[in-house]
Motif scaffolding. Structure first.
Motif, PDB file in Angstrom:
ATOM      1  N   THR A  26       0.859  -1.173   0.000  1.00 44.13           N
ATOM      2  CA  THR A  26       0.000   0.000   0.000  1.00 44.13           C
ATOM      3  C   THR A  26       0.901   1.229   0.000  1.00 44.13           C
ATOM      4  O   THR A  26       2.108   1.129   0.200  1.00 44.13           O
ATOM      5  CB  THR A  26      -0.916   0.023   1.243  1.00 44.13           C
ATOM      6  N   GLY A  27       0.306   2.383  -0.223  1.00 38.72           N
ATOM      7  CA  GLY A  27       1.065   3.622  -0.245  1.00 38.72           C
ATOM      8  C   GLY A  27       1.780   3.857  -1.565  1.00 38.72           C
ATOM      9  O   GLY A  27       2.755   4.593  -1.633  1.00 38.72           O
ATOM     10  N   VAL A  28       1.280   3.237  -2.641  1.00 35.48           N
ATOM     11  CA  VAL A  28       1.867   3.418  -3.970  1.00 35.48           C
ATOM     12  C   VAL A  28       1.175   4.591  -4.650  1.00 35.48           C
ATOM     13  O   VAL A  28      -0.053   4.664  -4.697  1.00 35.48           O
ATOM     14  CB  VAL A  28       1.725   2.140  -4.825  1.00 35.48           C
ATOM     15  N   VAL A  29       1.982   5.519  -5.159  1.00 32.52           N
ATOM     16  CA  VAL A  29       1.462   6.721  -5.808  1.00 32.52           C
ATOM     17  C   VAL A  29       1.406   6.545  -7.318  1.00 32.52           C
ATOM     18  O   VAL A  29       0.464   6.980  -7.974  1.00 32.52           O
ATOM     19  CB  VAL A  29       2.335   7.947  -5.441  1.00 32.52           C
ATOM     20  N   GLU A  30       2.423   5.864  -7.894  1.00 32.84           N
ATOM     21  CA  GLU A  30       2.513   5.746  -9.347  1.00 32.84           C
ATOM     22  C   GLU A  30       3.389   4.556  -9.711  1.00 32.84           C
ATOM     23  O   GLU A  30       4.368   4.256  -9.028  1.00 32.84           O
ATOM     24  CB  GLU A  30       3.132   7.029  -9.916  1.00 32.84           C
ATOM     25  N   VAL A  31       3.037   3.880 -10.802  1.00 35.30           N
ATOM     26  CA  VAL A  31       3.905   2.861 -11.392  1.00 35.30           C
ATOM     27  C   VAL A  31       4.727   3.582 -12.448  1.00 35.30           C
ATOM     28  O   VAL A  31       4.188   4.061 -13.444  1.00 35.30           O
ATOM     29  CB  VAL A  31       3.092   1.707 -12.024  1.00 35.30           C
ATOM     30  N   GLU A  32       6.042   3.708 -12.209  1.00 36.30           N
ATOM     31  CA  GLU A  32       6.898   4.447 -13.138  1.00 36.30           C
ATOM     32  C   GLU A  32       7.307   3.593 -14.327  1.00 36.30           C
ATOM     33  O   GLU A  32       7.386   4.085 -15.440  1.00 36.30           O
ATOM     34  CB  GLU A  32       8.108   5.002 -12.393  1.00 36.30           C
ATOM     35  N   SER A  33       7.610   2.316 -14.082  1.00 33.81           N
ATOM     36  CA  SER A  33       7.931   1.406 -15.179  1.00 33.81           C
ATOM     37  C   SER A  33       7.831  -0.027 -14.670  1.00 33.81           C
ATOM     38  O   SER A  33       7.904  -0.268 -13.473  1.00 33.81           O
ATOM     39  CB  SER A  33       9.340   1.673 -15.726  1.00 33.81           C
ATOM     40  N   PHE A  34       7.647  -0.951 -15.606  1.00 32.77           N
ATOM     41  CA  PHE A  34       7.644  -2.357 -15.219  1.00 32.77           C
ATOM     42  C   PHE A  34       7.932  -3.235 -16.421  1.00 32.77           C
ATOM     43  O   PHE A  34       7.591  -2.903 -17.555  1.00 32.77           O
ATOM     44  CB  PHE A  34       6.313  -2.765 -14.566  1.00 32.77           C
ATOM     45  N   ASP A  35       8.612  -4.330 -16.165  1.00 29.28           N
ATOM     46  CA  ASP A  35       8.794  -5.407 -17.118  1.00 29.28           C
ATOM     47  C   ASP A  35       9.018  -6.670 -16.285  1.00 29.28           C
ATOM     48  O   ASP A  35       8.885  -6.639 -15.068  1.00 29.28           O
ATOM     49  CB  ASP A  35       9.928  -5.128 -18.113  1.00 29.28           C
ATOM     50  N   GLU A  36       9.346  -7.769 -16.910  1.00 26.24           N
ATOM     51  CA  GLU A  36       9.468  -9.032 -16.181  1.00 26.24           C
ATOM     52  C   GLU A  36      10.658  -9.078 -15.234  1.00 26.24           C
ATOM     53  O   GLU A  36      10.719  -9.920 -14.348  1.00 26.24           O
ATOM     54  CB  GLU A  36       9.527 -10.208 -17.149  1.00 26.24           C
ATOM     55  N   GLY A  37      11.608  -8.164 -15.392  1.00 19.18           N
ATOM     56  CA  GLY A  37      12.803  -8.172 -14.556  1.00 19.18           C
ATOM     57  C   GLY A  37      12.855  -7.075 -13.508  1.00 19.18           C
ATOM     58  O   GLY A  37      13.629  -7.180 -12.542  1.00 19.18           O
ATOM     59  N   VAL A  49      12.386   0.121  -6.094  1.00 15.07           N
ATOM     60  CA  VAL A  49      12.728  -0.734  -7.230  1.00 15.07           C
ATOM     61  C   VAL A  49      12.608  -2.177  -6.770  1.00 15.07           C
ATOM     62  O   VAL A  49      13.203  -2.566  -5.762  1.00 15.07           O
ATOM     63  CB  VAL A  49      14.155  -0.449  -7.748  1.00 15.07           C
ATOM     64  N   ILE A  50      11.845  -2.967  -7.508  1.00 12.04           N
ATOM     65  CA  ILE A  50      11.670  -4.396  -7.233  1.00 12.04           C
ATOM     66  C   ILE A  50      12.352  -5.136  -8.371  1.00 12.04           C
ATOM     67  O   ILE A  50      12.027  -4.915  -9.543  1.00 12.04           O
ATOM     68  CB  ILE A  50      10.176  -4.766  -7.181  1.00 12.04           C
ATOM     69  N   ARG A  51      13.302  -5.995  -8.033  1.00  9.03           N
ATOM     70  CA  ARG A  51      14.016  -6.761  -9.058  1.00  9.03           C
ATOM     71  C   ARG A  51      13.709  -8.243  -8.882  1.00  9.03           C
ATOM     72  O   ARG A  51      13.532  -8.715  -7.760  1.00  9.03           O
ATOM     73  CB  ARG A  51      15.516  -6.520  -8.949  1.00  9.03           C
ATOM     74  N   GLY A  52      13.655  -8.952 -10.012  1.00  9.44           N
ATOM     75  CA  GLY A  52      13.386 -10.379  -9.945  1.00  9.44           C
ATOM     76  C   GLY A  52      13.229 -10.968 -11.329  1.00  9.44           C
ATOM     77  O   GLY A  52      13.734 -10.436 -12.311  1.00  9.44           O
ATOM     78  N   ARG A  53      12.496 -12.074 -11.392  1.00  7.80           N
ATOM     79  CA  ARG A  53      12.261 -12.778 -12.654  1.00  7.80           C
ATOM     80  C   ARG A  53      10.770 -13.086 -12.776  1.00  7.80           C
ATOM     81  O   ARG A  53      10.123 -13.454 -11.805  1.00  7.80           O
ATOM     82  CB  ARG A  53      13.057 -14.086 -12.678  1.00  7.80           C
ATOM     83  N   GLY A  54      10.245 -12.927 -13.974  1.00  6.36           N
ATOM     84  CA  GLY A  54       8.842 -13.231 -14.226  1.00  6.36           C
ATOM     85  C   GLY A  54       7.882 -12.357 -13.441  1.00  6.36           C
ATOM     86  O   GLY A  54       6.819 -12.823 -13.020  1.00  6.36           O
ATOM     87  N   LEU A  55       8.241 -11.090 -13.244  1.00  4.77           N
ATOM     88  CA  LEU A  55       7.404 -10.180 -12.457  1.00  4.77           C
ATOM     89  C   LEU A  55       6.186  -9.726 -13.261  1.00  4.77           C
ATOM     90  O   LEU A  55       6.311  -9.367 -14.431  1.00  4.77           O
ATOM     91  CB  LEU A  55       8.211  -8.964 -12.004  1.00  4.77           C
ATOM     92  N   ASP A  70       3.429 -10.396  -8.650  1.00  3.13           N
ATOM     93  CA  ASP A  70       3.737 -11.824  -8.588  1.00  3.13           C
ATOM     94  C   ASP A  70       4.999 -12.094  -9.378  1.00  3.13           C
ATOM     95  O   ASP A  70       5.292 -11.398 -10.349  1.00  3.13           O
ATOM     96  CB  ASP A  70       2.594 -12.652  -9.178  1.00  3.13           C
ATOM     97  N   GLY A  71       5.739 -13.128  -8.989  1.00  6.87           N
ATOM     98  CA  GLY A  71       6.956 -13.533  -9.669  1.00  6.87           C
ATOM     99  C   GLY A  71       8.021 -13.854  -8.643  1.00  6.87           C
ATOM    100  O   GLY A  71       7.755 -13.926  -7.441  1.00  6.87           O
ATOM    101  N   ASP A  72       9.237 -14.104  -9.102  1.00  6.94           N
ATOM    102  CA  ASP A  72      10.366 -14.390  -8.211  1.00  6.94           C
ATOM    103  C   ASP A  72      11.029 -13.081  -7.807  1.00  6.94           C
ATOM    104  O   ASP A  72      11.739 -12.470  -8.613  1.00  6.94           O
ATOM    105  CB  ASP A  72      11.390 -15.292  -8.904  1.00  6.94           C
ATOM    106  N   VAL A  73      10.800 -12.639  -6.577  1.00  7.03           N
ATOM    107  CA  VAL A  73      11.356 -11.372  -6.083  1.00  7.03           C
ATOM    108  C   VAL A  73      12.756 -11.626  -5.539  1.00  7.03           C
ATOM    109  O   VAL A  73      12.937 -12.433  -4.632  1.00  7.03           O
ATOM    110  CB  VAL A  73      10.449 -10.752  -4.994  1.00  7.03           C
ATOM    111  N   ASP A  74      13.748 -10.948  -6.114  1.00  2.63           N
ATOM    112  CA  ASP A  74      15.140 -11.079  -5.680  1.00  2.63           C
ATOM    113  C   ASP A  74      15.591  -9.926  -4.798  1.00  2.63           C
ATOM    114  O   ASP A  74      16.425 -10.115  -3.927  1.00  2.63           O
ATOM    115  CB  ASP A  74      16.081 -11.168  -6.899  1.00  2.63           C
TER     116      ASP A  74
END
Length: 80
Positions: A26-37, A49-55, A70-74
């Motif tokens: 919670t407390g998210v203001v904006e999604v700046e960017s996203f991809d699977e990594g 910044v959330i890094r991982g695989r298959g996000l 969802d995905g593998d959070v590293d």
């Protein structure tokens, strides 16, 4: 009258990571960017910044400031 962004800035910032496979927050203001990594979010406590695989963004409710990833959070990293 308060806008949706103003309300999101007032929302508490909370993270719940379940088995490194589902991140709810919670407390998210904006999604700046996203991809699977990598997912970059603006939160009430600064850029995250959330890094991982298959996000994947499973839930996105910026009116309420809620996001589920969802995905593998590293790694989770707050930027200055």
């Amino acid at each position: 009258m308060a806008t949706a962004e103003d309300k999101a800035l007032e929302a508490p910032h909370k993270l719940t990571l379940d088995g490194r496979r589902r991140l709810s927050m919670t407390g998210v203001v904006e999604v700046e960017s996203f991809d699977e990594g990598q997912v970059v979010l603006a939160t009430t406590k600064g850029p995250l910044v959330i890094r991982g695989r298959g996000l994947h963004l499973q839930q996105l409710s910026l009116d309420g400031g809620q996001v589920t990833v969802d995905g593998d959070v590293d790694a989770l990293e707050y930027e200055q």
